[in-house]
Design a protein around this motif. Structure first.
Motif, PDB file in Angstrom:
ATOM      1  N   GLU A 138      -2.505  -4.921 -11.041  1.00  0.00           N
ATOM      2  CA  GLU A 138      -1.677  -5.256  -9.880  1.00  0.00           C
ATOM      3  C   GLU A 138      -1.092  -4.003  -9.236  1.00  0.00           C
ATOM      4  O   GLU A 138      -0.935  -3.936  -8.019  1.00  0.00           O
ATOM      5  N   THR A 198      -3.588  -2.685  -6.954  1.00  0.00           N
ATOM      6  CA  THR A 198      -4.058  -3.545  -5.844  1.00  0.00           C
ATOM      7  C   THR A 198      -2.890  -4.101  -5.023  1.00  0.00           C
ATOM      8  O   THR A 198      -2.983  -5.176  -4.432  1.00  0.00           O
ATOM      9  N   GLY A 199      -1.781  -3.390  -5.032  1.00  0.00           N
ATOM     10  CA  GLY A 199      -0.664  -3.757  -4.155  1.00  0.00           C
ATOM     11  C   GLY A 199       0.105  -4.997  -4.579  1.00  0.00           C
ATOM     12  O   GLY A 199       0.778  -5.619  -3.764  1.00  0.00           O
ATOM     13  N   HIS A 200       0.017  -5.367  -5.830  1.00  0.00           N
ATOM     14  CA  HIS A 200       0.774  -6.524  -6.364  1.00  0.00           C
ATOM     15  C   HIS A 200       0.537  -7.792  -5.550  1.00  0.00           C
ATOM     16  O   HIS A 200       1.458  -8.538  -5.259  1.00  0.00           O
ATOM     17  N   ARG A 201      -0.719  -8.043  -5.169  1.00  0.00           N
ATOM     18  CA  ARG A 201      -1.004  -9.251  -4.378  1.00  0.00           C
ATOM     19  C   ARG A 201      -1.563 -10.380  -5.234  1.00  0.00           C
ATOM     20  O   ARG A 201      -1.714 -11.493  -4.758  1.00  0.00           O
ATOM     21  N   GLY A 202      -1.847 -10.093  -6.504  1.00  0.00           N
ATOM     22  CA  GLY A 202      -2.526 -11.106  -7.313  1.00  0.00           C
ATOM     23  C   GLY A 202      -1.615 -11.920  -8.212  1.00  0.00           C
ATOM     24  O   GLY A 202      -2.089 -12.799  -8.924  1.00  0.00           O
ATOM     25  N   TRP A 203      -0.321 -11.645  -8.199  1.00  0.00           N
ATOM     26  CA  TRP A 203       0.559 -12.411  -9.085  1.00  0.00           C
ATOM     27  C   TRP A 203       0.644 -13.861  -8.625  1.00  0.00           C
ATOM     28  O   TRP A 203       0.731 -14.133  -7.427  1.00  0.00           O
TER      29      TRP A 203
END
Ligand SMILES: Cc1cc2nc3c(=O)[nH]c(=O)nc-3n(C[C@H](O)[C@H](O)[C@H](O)COP(=O)(O)OP(=O)(O)OC[C@H]3O[C@@H](n4cnc5c(N)ncnc54)[C@H](O)[C@@H]3O)c2cc1C
Length: 414
Positions: free
Chosen positions: A12, A15-20
């Motif tokens: 994350e 990858t810009g913490h977009r998958g949480w």
């Protein structure tokens, strides 16, 4: 549910913490559930979790009138210990403490359990005798505690003044594997695990009535409509009397505000929890550096979830006798929660006069530490109708005079 791990954090971060994902789903009520739990505090959520985990019951809703963990669970001073006097208490609190040891791994959620040790100061001869007795009882119960000398206390807490003006420190009851955990995280971790099992956690959903057919519960009325259920668990701490009235019975419970406060953050000065029950104050240092301080409950029944200035003054004044360094600190904020007190200062985990309706309350000033153990036992009681951990804590004990008296041994029972 995606698992949290070091790899997930690294992925994350890159990858810009977009998958949480959301930690728990935003659910709307269904028409019917096998089990409804009222109250999304730690005890309600832990009950739901162990219903699913231990008994495969997952058609469950947890209804919360405010926000999850916004009651006492998010307002307490997070002390965890199991050094109680009576056997049934030691059993449930020690089960709970043991579950805390591995709760982060179990829930895949960091509850920040910190077994930093809990000291209960003996500052009168009476307390010396009382705590020695508790240490002996704990030895028989398999709870690891020890009565230690003032010199040992000073070694563990260098900032303490042993020769207080009114109450010198004469020794202490020491539980090395007691400590603290992050209260919100305990509620959030259980909520996430419940949601992952398919349970519905419904916030902003106040229970306003309890539906009955003859002597049996059939559902609840809520601000989001009526919902049917086979079994109902009332787990609402200071509001237990209100819910019991809706269900048509009375509980031997009083509701009072209990207050706490924190100081400005300072560098690490104390790496354990200290409770001074004679002067009525206790303290630990948070990971942020604030001194987390608590005192006694209000002397009158009320439902105000607020702190009050005179409490701050009284509690800090009392603690300064033993911790003079506190006089140099600014206090930042204070608050209150509504705690549910029984006459013997022990909880109620019980069937009720209404068939299918169970109650879990009466944890008073000390139920945070009990969340995993209470959920474990109460889930078993709801699933099977009986549970070894809860069998002493029935409502009947008040009628039959089988009190589980923790008022002396537990002192300020946080
Ligand atoms: C200041 C303070 C310090 C404390 N310190 C400690 C400590 O150091 N160690 C310790 O072990 N314990 C401590 N405690 C006690 C501990 O916080 C409680 O015993 C414990 O959190 C109770 O958890 P619960 O889940 O039963 O209740 P809560 O967390 O209060 O949850 C009950 C929930 O029920 C909801 N509810 C109420 N009525 C309704 C309704 N009609 N419909 C739907 N939902 C409803 C409420 O909004 C609430 O969220 C402290 C308490 C306070 C206030």
């Amino acid at each position: 549910m995606k698992r949290y791990s070091a790899f997930a954090v690294a992925r994350e971060a890159l990858t810009g913490h977009r998958g949480w994902e959301r930690a728990w789903r935003r659910a709307q009520p269904k028409a019917r559930y096998d089990v409804i739990i009222v109250g999304a505090g730690g005890h309600g959520l832990a009950t739901a979790y162990y219903l699913g985990k231990r008994f495969g019951i997952t058609n469950v809703a947890v209804l919360e009138k405010g926000w999850l963990g916004g009651g006492n669970t998010g307002r307490n001073t997070t002390i965890i210990r199991s050094n109680y006097l009576q056997d049934p208490s030691a059993a449930i609190y020690e089960k709970s403490r043991a579950l805390y040891e591995t709760l982060s791994q179990e829930l895949n959620y960091n509850v920040m359990f910190s077994p930093r040790g809990v000291l209960m100061l003996a500052q009168t001869e009476h307390e010396v005798r009382g705590y020695r007795r508790t240490a002996h009882a704990n030895a028989l119960q398999g709870v690891d505690t020890r009565f230690i000398t003032p010199a040992e206390v000073k070694k563990i807490v260098p900032i303490i003044r042993l020769e207080g003006p009114r109450y010198p420190v004469l020794g202490a009851l020491w539980q090395a594997r007691g400590g603290t955990a992050r209260h919100d995280a305990v509620a959030w971790g259980y909520a996430r695990a419940c949601s992952a099992m398919g349970m519905d956690i419904i916030q902003q959903c106040e229970v306003t009535g309890i539906r009955r057919d003859g002597g049996r519960v059939t559902g609840v009325d809520t601000t989001k409509g009526a919902i049917d259920c086979d079994k109902l668990g009332l787990v609402v701490a200071g509001h237990s009397g209100v819910l019991a009235e809706m269900a048509g019975f009375r509980l031997p419970i009083e509701s009072v505000a209990l207050q706490a406060l924190v100081s400005e953050p300072i560098k690490p000065v104390m790496d354990c929890v200290v409770m001074a029950n004679t002067v009525h104050g206790y303290m630990s240092q948070s990971d942020k550096g604030e001194m987390v301080i608590g005192g006694g409950a209000d002397g009158y029944n009320n439902y105000t979830q607020r702190g009050s200035f005179h409490h701050v003054e009284e509690t800090v004044r009392a603690l300064i006798e033993t911790f003079p360094m506190l006089s140099r600190l600014k206090m930042l904020r204070w608050w209150g929660g509504i705690v549910d007190m029984t006459g013997d200062r022990s909880p109620i985990l019980s069937k009720t006069p209404l068939d299918g309706c169970f109650v879990n309350c009466g944890w008073g000033t000390g139920g945070f530490k009990a969340i995993p153990g209470s959920g474990w036992g109460f889930a078993e009681l709801m699933a099977k109708g009986h549970a070894p951990l809860t069998e002493a804590f029935t409502l009947d004990r008040f009628r039959e005079g089988r009190f589980i008296d923790e008022s002396v041994a537990a002192g300020v029972a946080h």
